[in-house]
Design a protein around this motif. Structure first.
Motif, PDB file in Angstrom:
ATOM      1  N   ASN A 187      41.334  44.972  33.333  1.00 39.71           N
ATOM      2  CA  ASN A 187      40.701  45.361  32.064  1.00 39.71           C
ATOM      3  C   ASN A 187      41.460  44.882  30.838  1.00 39.71           C
ATOM      4  N   THR A 188      42.614  44.252  31.039  1.00 38.48           N
ATOM      5  CA  THR A 188      43.370  43.676  29.917  1.00 38.48           C
ATOM      6  C   THR A 188      43.159  42.158  29.823  1.00 38.48           C
ATOM      7  N   LEU A 189      42.298  41.610  30.674  1.00 38.27           N
ATOM      8  CA  LEU A 189      42.092  40.163  30.724  1.00 38.27           C
ATOM      9  C   LEU A 189      40.778  39.769  30.071  1.00 38.27           C
ATOM     10  N   SER A 190      40.699  38.517  29.643  1.00 35.84           N
ATOM     11  CA  SER A 190      39.441  37.983  29.121  1.00 35.84           C
ATOM     12  C   SER A 190      38.503  37.662  30.281  1.00 35.84           C
ATOM     13  N   GLY A 191      37.240  37.354  29.950  1.00 40.40           N
ATOM     14  CA  GLY A 191      36.279  37.010  30.997  1.00 40.40           C
ATOM     15  C   GLY A 191      36.697  35.791  31.796  1.00 40.40           C
ATOM     16  N   GLY A 192      37.205  34.774  31.117  1.00 38.87           N
ATOM     17  CA  GLY A 192      37.650  33.578  31.811  1.00 38.87           C
ATOM     18  C   GLY A 192      38.826  33.848  32.726  1.00 38.87           C
ATOM     19  N   GLN A 193      39.768  34.692  32.267  1.00 41.17           N
ATOM     20  CA  GLN A 193      40.921  35.043  33.099  1.00 41.17           C
ATOM     21  C   GLN A 193      40.497  35.842  34.317  1.00 41.17           C
ATOM     22  N   LYS A 194      39.552  36.766  34.133  1.00 42.50           N
ATOM     23  CA  LYS A 194      39.051  37.540  35.274  1.00 42.50           C
ATOM     24  C   LYS A 194      38.400  36.627  36.305  1.00 42.50           C
ATOM     25  N   GLN A 195      37.623  35.646  35.835  1.00 37.76           N
ATOM     26  CA  GLN A 195      36.951  34.761  36.778  1.00 37.76           C
ATOM     27  C   GLN A 195      37.951  33.881  37.515  1.00 37.76           C
ATOM     28  N   ARG A 196      39.041  33.511  36.864  1.00 42.48           N
ATOM     29  CA  ARG A 196      40.093  32.752  37.553  1.00 42.48           C
ATOM     30  C   ARG A 196      40.760  33.606  38.630  1.00 42.48           C
ATOM     31  N   VAL A 197      40.978  34.886  38.325  1.00 40.40           N
ATOM     32  CA  VAL A 197      41.536  35.787  39.342  1.00 40.40           C
ATOM     33  C   VAL A 197      40.574  35.897  40.521  1.00 40.40           C
ATOM     34  N   SER A 198      39.288  36.029  40.228  1.00 37.90           N
ATOM     35  CA  SER A 198      38.271  36.121  41.278  1.00 37.90           C
ATOM     36  C   SER A 198      38.277  34.870  42.148  1.00 37.90           C
ATOM     37  N   LEU A 199      38.417  33.711  41.514  1.00 38.78           N
ATOM     38  CA  LEU A 199      38.466  32.446  42.251  1.00 38.78           C
ATOM     39  C   LEU A 199      39.708  32.377  43.138  1.00 38.78           C
ATOM     40  N   CYS A 200      40.859  32.780  42.577  1.00 37.50           N
ATOM     41  CA  CYS A 200      42.098  32.783  43.373  1.00 37.50           C
ATOM     42  C   CYS A 200      41.980  33.724  44.565  1.00 37.50           C
ATOM     43  N   ARG A 201      41.409  34.904  44.335  1.00 38.10           N
ATOM     44  CA  ARG A 201      41.269  35.875  45.427  1.00 38.10           C
ATOM     45  C   ARG A 201      40.381  35.329  46.537  1.00 38.10           C
ATOM     46  N   ALA A 202      39.328  34.597  46.150  1.00 37.47           N
ATOM     47  CA  ALA A 202      38.433  34.020  47.153  1.00 37.47           C
ATOM     48  C   ALA A 202      39.137  32.982  48.014  1.00 37.47           C
ATOM     49  N   MET A 203      40.189  32.362  47.478  1.00 43.54           N
ATOM     50  CA  MET A 203      40.912  31.330  48.211  1.00 43.54           C
ATOM     51  C   MET A 203      42.048  31.896  49.064  1.00 43.54           C
ATOM     52  N   MET A 204      42.337  33.190  48.945  1.00 48.21           N
ATOM     53  CA  MET A 204      43.519  33.756  49.594  1.00 48.21           C
ATOM     54  C   MET A 204      43.428  33.784  51.120  1.00 48.21           C
ATOM     55  N   ASN A 205      42.217  33.832  51.676  1.00 40.11           N
ATOM     56  CA  ASN A 205      42.128  33.830  53.145  1.00 40.11           C
ATOM     57  C   ASN A 205      41.898  32.429  53.697  1.00 40.11           C
ATOM     58  N   LYS A 206      42.176  31.410  52.857  1.00 38.97           N
ATOM     59  CA  LYS A 206      42.002  29.998  53.245  1.00 38.97           C
ATOM     60  C   LYS A 206      40.639  29.797  53.914  1.00 38.97           C
ATOM     61  N   PRO A 207      39.571  30.027  53.159  1.00 37.37           N
ATOM     62  CA  PRO A 207      38.228  30.045  53.758  1.00 37.37           C
ATOM     63  C   PRO A 207      37.781  28.687  54.268  1.00 37.37           C
TER      64      PRO A 207
ATOM     65  N   ASN B 188      51.130  32.889  44.677  1.00 38.26           N
ATOM     66  CA  ASN B 188      51.827  32.311  43.526  1.00 38.26           C
ATOM     67  C   ASN B 188      51.387  30.872  43.264  1.00 38.26           C
ATOM     68  N   GLN B 189      51.080  30.134  44.335  1.00 36.69           N
ATOM     69  CA  GLN B 189      50.585  28.763  44.178  1.00 36.69           C
ATOM     70  C   GLN B 189      49.241  28.755  43.450  1.00 36.69           C
ATOM     71  N   LEU B 190      48.347  29.657  43.854  1.00 37.81           N
ATOM     72  CA  LEU B 190      47.031  29.740  43.223  1.00 37.81           C
ATOM     73  C   LEU B 190      47.141  30.176  41.761  1.00 37.81           C
ATOM     74  N   LEU B 191      48.022  31.128  41.491  1.00 35.01           N
ATOM     75  CA  LEU B 191      48.207  31.596  40.117  1.00 35.01           C
ATOM     76  C   LEU B 191      48.789  30.495  39.236  1.00 35.01           C
ATOM     77  N   GLU B 192      49.629  29.672  39.805  1.00 36.33           N
ATOM     78  CA  GLU B 192      50.210  28.565  39.039  1.00 36.33           C
ATOM     79  C   GLU B 192      49.151  27.515  38.712  1.00 36.33           C
ATOM     80  N   ILE B 193      48.315  27.179  39.702  1.00 34.82           N
ATOM     81  CA  ILE B 193      47.268  26.175  39.489  1.00 34.82           C
ATOM     82  C   ILE B 193      46.308  26.619  38.390  1.00 34.82           C
ATOM     83  N   THR B 194      45.993  27.917  38.357  1.00 33.29           N
ATOM     84  CA  THR B 194      45.018  28.439  37.398  1.00 33.29           C
ATOM     85  C   THR B 194      45.677  29.012  36.140  1.00 33.29           C
ATOM     86  N   GLU B 195      46.970  28.765  35.984  1.00 34.23           N
ATOM     87  CA  GLU B 195      47.708  29.177  34.781  1.00 34.23           C
ATOM     88  C   GLU B 195      47.651  30.685  34.559  1.00 34.23           C
ATOM     89  N   LEU B 196      47.821  31.434  35.632  1.00 29.64           N
ATOM     90  CA  LEU B 196      47.785  32.893  35.554  1.00 29.64           C
ATOM     91  C   LEU B 196      49.126  33.546  35.905  1.00 29.64           C
TER      92      LEU B 196
END
Length: 282
Positions: free
Chosen positions: A126-146, A109-117
């Motif tokens: 498939n209901t998201l724009s390209g920019g929204q998809k890339q923000r989701v991809s970025l948030c997912r990459a941060m989920m394991n605190k890399p 939820n913190q990541l989604l808030e930062i990226t306005e998602l």
């Protein structure tokens, strides 16, 4: 500290070559990898991620990821990887894509808030724009605190306005989590805005390494010209200011007065021209 000393034979833009990289990266740094296509940038990311094999050593702090006896499996490397093509699970909602990596709902939820998602968390990709998809991809990459975030031209498919928006969000995430980041990019303004260090590869080897101004700035003299560019930064120096402008594939610096600087805004489109070799910006 990330210590990399690897070699790998590969097929580059000029035929067979050896990817030969020896470098150290400080924790929390943001590094951009640049260079011509086929120079080894993406291969280096994939070796760091464990997606391709190489000879040599990779050491993250006190943890060995690669040496002559051991190769840490991909799933055990604390990395986040952001691809060009998003690579989202199409049958999962935004929040489910994040929680698939880690069940940490607070972080998601913190990541989604930062990226306005936040308002889109129950939507399918498939209901998201390209920019929204890339923000989701970025948030997912941060989920394991890399320990290491790897990005392979993550914004190349987006329009300029969306690229700028996501660049700002990447900077915000980097400031929030201080994750060591390596990004492949061909866009000089993107490299200048995001990175603290630029490493340029040529035929599998490092040919330049330094801060963005040192590596990207081109200050060769020229005849009369007039070009449109993007204002990246204004630096005050004693009685003058220096405007850093992205023009095409080059970064240039232009001396302006403090009064001129006060009428300019970072990110705006400007026209750079010269008369009698005295550049003007407006």
């Amino acid at each position: 500290m990330i210590e990399i000393d690897i070699k790998k034979e590969l097929h580059g833009s000029v035929g067979n070559m050896i990817l030969d990289i020896n470098l150290q990266i400080q924790n929390g740094d943001f590094v951009a990898l640049s260079g011509l296509s086929g120079s080894g940038k993406t291969t280096l990311l994939r070796v760091l991620a464990g997606l391709e094999e190489a000879r040599g050593t990779i050491k993250i702090d006190d943890e060995i990821w690669l040496d002559d006896k051991y190769n840490l499996p991909v799933q055990k490397r604390k990395i986040g990887f952001v691809f060009q093509d998003y690579a989202l699970f199409q049958n999962m909602t935004v929040i489910e894509n994040l929680l698939y990596v880690s069940k940490d709902k607070k972080l998601a939820n913190q990541l989604l808030e930062i990226t306005e998602l936040s308002e889109l968390k129950n939507r399918l990709p498939n209901t998201l724009s390209g920019g929204q998809k890339q923000r989701v991809s970025l948030c997912r990459a941060m989920m394991n605190k890399p320990k290491l975030l790897l990005m392979d031209e993550p914004l190349s498919a987006l329009d300029p306005n969306m690229r700028t928006k996501l660049q700002n969000e990447i900077l915000q995430l980097h400031k929030e989590f201080n994750t060591t980041t390596i990004m492949v990019s061909h866009d000089p303004s993107e490299i200048y805005r995001l990175s603290k260090r630029v490493i340029v590869l040529k035929n599998g080897k490092i040919c330049d390494d330094g801060n963005p101004r040192k590596v990207l700035l081109k200050t060769d003299g020229s005849a009369k010209f007039s070009f449109e560019g993007e204002l990246l930064e204004i630096i005050k120096v004693d009685v003058i200011s220096i405007a850093i402008v992205s023009i095409g594939q080059q970064i240039v610096e232009i001396v302006i007065s403090h009064e001129e600087a006060s009428n300019l805004t970072i990110g705006q489109k400007v026209t750079v021209s010269t008369k009698a070799f005295a550049p003007l910006i407006n």
